[in-house]
Design a protein around this motif. Structure first.
Motif, PDB file in Angstrom:
ATOM      1  N   SER A  59     -13.656  -9.694   2.706  1.00  0.00           N
ATOM      2  CA  SER A  59     -13.615 -11.103   2.317  1.00  0.00           C
ATOM      3  C   SER A  59     -12.179 -11.493   1.984  1.00  0.00           C
ATOM      4  N   ALA A  60     -11.919 -12.780   1.934  1.00  0.00           N
ATOM      5  CA  ALA A  60     -10.580 -13.262   1.572  1.00  0.00           C
ATOM      6  C   ALA A  60     -10.190 -12.781   0.179  1.00  0.00           C
ATOM      7  N   LYS A  61     -11.141 -12.770  -0.743  1.00  0.00           N
ATOM      8  CA  LYS A  61     -10.864 -12.306  -2.104  1.00  0.00           C
ATOM      9  C   LYS A  61     -10.444 -10.838  -2.097  1.00  0.00           C
ATOM     10  N   GLU A  62     -11.161 -10.006  -1.325  1.00  0.00           N
ATOM     11  CA  GLU A  62     -10.799  -8.582  -1.235  1.00  0.00           C
ATOM     12  C   GLU A  62      -9.439  -8.396  -0.589  1.00  0.00           C
ATOM     13  N   LEU A  63      -9.168  -9.156   0.460  1.00  0.00           N
ATOM     14  CA  LEU A  63      -7.869  -9.042   1.132  1.00  0.00           C
ATOM     15  C   LEU A  63      -6.728  -9.374   0.194  1.00  0.00           C
ATOM     16  N   ASN A  64      -6.903 -10.381  -0.648  1.00  0.00           N
ATOM     17  CA  ASN A  64      -5.869 -10.714  -1.636  1.00  0.00           C
ATOM     18  C   ASN A  64      -5.675  -9.563  -2.609  1.00  0.00           C
ATOM     19  N   ARG A  65      -6.762  -8.967  -3.049  1.00  0.00           N
ATOM     20  CA  ARG A  65      -6.679  -7.824  -3.970  1.00  0.00           C
ATOM     21  C   ARG A  65      -5.969  -6.642  -3.302  1.00  0.00           C
ATOM     22  N   ILE A  66      -6.352  -6.354  -2.062  1.00  0.00           N
ATOM     23  CA  ILE A  66      -5.738  -5.246  -1.315  1.00  0.00           C
ATOM     24  C   ILE A  66      -4.248  -5.499  -1.129  1.00  0.00           C
ATOM     25  N   GLN A  67      -3.888  -6.738  -0.778  1.00  0.00           N
ATOM     26  CA  GLN A  67      -2.472  -7.044  -0.577  1.00  0.00           C
ATOM     27  C   GLN A  67      -1.688  -6.815  -1.866  1.00  0.00           C
ATOM     28  N   ARG A  68      -2.240  -7.208  -3.008  1.00  0.00           N
ATOM     29  CA  ARG A  68      -1.559  -6.962  -4.286  1.00  0.00           C
ATOM     30  C   ARG A  68      -1.396  -5.462  -4.545  1.00  0.00           C
ATOM     31  N   LEU A  69      -2.429  -4.669  -4.214  1.00  0.00           N
ATOM     32  CA  LEU A  69      -2.331  -3.217  -4.385  1.00  0.00           C
ATOM     33  C   LEU A  69      -1.234  -2.643  -3.500  1.00  0.00           C
ATOM     34  N   ILE A  70      -1.149  -3.124  -2.271  1.00  0.00           N
ATOM     35  CA  ILE A  70      -0.114  -2.645  -1.348  1.00  0.00           C
ATOM     36  C   ILE A  70       1.264  -3.045  -1.856  1.00  0.00           C
ATOM     37  N   GLU A  71       1.414  -4.289  -2.296  1.00  0.00           N
ATOM     38  CA  GLU A  71       2.712  -4.735  -2.807  1.00  0.00           C
ATOM     39  C   GLU A  71       3.150  -3.897  -4.014  1.00  0.00           C
ATOM     40  N   THR A  72       2.214  -3.599  -4.894  1.00  0.00           N
ATOM     41  CA  THR A  72       2.521  -2.794  -6.076  1.00  0.00           C
ATOM     42  C   THR A  72       2.939  -1.377  -5.697  1.00  0.00           C
ATOM     43  N   ASN A  73       2.309  -0.835  -4.663  1.00  0.00           N
ATOM     44  CA  ASN A  73       2.544   0.556  -4.255  1.00  0.00           C
ATOM     45  C   ASN A  73       3.424   0.676  -3.019  1.00  0.00           C
ATOM     46  N   GLN A  74       4.037  -0.415  -2.590  1.00  0.00           N
ATOM     47  CA  GLN A  74       4.801  -0.412  -1.339  1.00  0.00           C
ATOM     48  C   GLN A  74       5.896   0.651  -1.288  1.00  0.00           C
ATOM     49  N   PRO A  75       6.711   0.834  -2.339  1.00  0.00           N
ATOM     50  CA  PRO A  75       7.759   1.872  -2.244  1.00  0.00           C
ATOM     51  C   PRO A  75       7.174   3.262  -1.975  1.00  0.00           C
ATOM     52  N   ASP A  76       6.090   3.598  -2.656  1.00  0.00           N
ATOM     53  CA  ASP A  76       5.452   4.897  -2.460  1.00  0.00           C
ATOM     54  C   ASP A  76       4.833   5.002  -1.067  1.00  0.00           C
ATOM     55  N   LEU A  77       4.198   3.941  -0.612  1.00  0.00           N
ATOM     56  CA  LEU A  77       3.591   3.955   0.729  1.00  0.00           C
ATOM     57  C   LEU A  77       4.663   4.098   1.806  1.00  0.00           C
ATOM     58  N   MET A  78       5.795   3.408   1.639  1.00  0.00           N
ATOM     59  CA  MET A  78       6.891   3.532   2.610  1.00  0.00           C
ATOM     60  C   MET A  78       7.449   4.954   2.622  1.00  0.00           C
ATOM     61  N   GLU A  79       7.596   5.533   1.443  1.00  0.00           N
ATOM     62  CA  GLU A  79       8.106   6.904   1.363  1.00  0.00           C
ATOM     63  C   GLU A  79       7.152   7.869   2.065  1.00  0.00           C
ATOM     64  N   LYS A  80       5.859   7.721   1.838  1.00  0.00           N
ATOM     65  CA  LYS A  80       4.873   8.600   2.481  1.00  0.00           C
ATOM     66  C   LYS A  80       4.824   8.366   3.985  1.00  0.00           C
ATOM     67  N   TRP A  81       4.951   7.115   4.416  1.00  0.00           N
ATOM     68  CA  TRP A  81       5.004   6.803   5.857  1.00  0.00           C
ATOM     69  C   TRP A  81       6.187   7.541   6.483  1.00  0.00           C
ATOM     70  N   ASP A  82       7.360   7.394   5.873  1.00  0.00           N
ATOM     71  CA  ASP A  82       8.574   8.036   6.393  1.00  0.00           C
ATOM     72  C   ASP A  82       8.440   9.559   6.425  1.00  0.00           C
ATOM     73  N   GLU A  83       7.891  10.143   5.370  1.00  0.00           N
ATOM     74  CA  GLU A  83       7.693  11.601   5.326  1.00  0.00           C
ATOM     75  C   GLU A  83       6.768  12.062   6.440  1.00  0.00           C
ATOM     76  N   PHE A  84       5.679  11.357   6.650  1.00  0.00           N
ATOM     77  CA  PHE A  84       4.704  11.767   7.661  1.00  0.00           C
ATOM     78  C   PHE A  84       5.293  11.692   9.063  1.00  0.00           C
ATOM     79  N   PHE A  85       5.980  10.593   9.379  1.00  0.00           N
ATOM     80  CA  PHE A  85       6.470  10.419  10.741  1.00  0.00           C
ATOM     81  C   PHE A  85       7.827  11.061  10.977  1.00  0.00           C
ATOM     82  N   ARG A  86       8.514  11.442   9.926  1.00  0.00           N
ATOM     83  CA  ARG A  86       9.792  12.151  10.093  1.00  0.00           C
ATOM     84  C   ARG A  86       9.559  13.588  10.517  1.00  0.00           C
TER      85      ARG A  86
END
Length: 78
Positions: free
Chosen positions: A50-77
Motif C-alpha cells: 500500500s502507499a502507506k507501507e511504501l512510505n514507511r519502507i522508504q523512511r526505513l531505507i533512508e534511515t539505513n541508506q549508508p549501511d545498505l550502500m556499504e553492504k551493496w558495495d561489499e557484496f558486488f566488490r
C-alpha cells in the motif's frame, strides 16, 4: 540472494545478477515486493504494498541508506 537488512517484518535484499544496475534494494514480505533505488532513495517498482507501507519502507531505507550502500558495495566488490 543476500539479505542486507531485516527490520519490522521486512526483508531487504539484492540479487546476485543486480550488479549491472545502479545500487538498489528489493524489499519483501510474505506477499509483497518492491524495489527502491538507493541514490537517491526512490521507488522503482511495487507489487502489492500500500502507499502507506511504501512510505514507511522508504523512511526505513533512508534511515539505513549508508549501511545498505556499504553492504551493496561489499557484496558486488567481491
Amino acid at each position: 540472494m543476500p539479505t542486507l537488512l531485516r527490520i519490522d517484518g521486512y526483508r531487504f535484499f539484492c540479487y546476485a545478477g543486480d550488479h549491472d544496475e545502479p545500487p538498489h534494494i528489493h524489499v519483501r514480505t510474505s506477499n509483497n515486493e518492491a524495489k527502491f533505488w538507493l541514490v537517491p532513495v526512490r521507488l522503482q517498482s511495487n507489487q502489492g504494498f500500500s502507499a502507506k507501507e511504501l512510505n514507511r519502507i522508504q523512511r526505513l531505507i533512508e534511515t539505513n541508506q549508508p549501511d545498505l550502500m556499504e553492504k551493496w558495495d561489499e557484496f558486488f566488490r567481491d
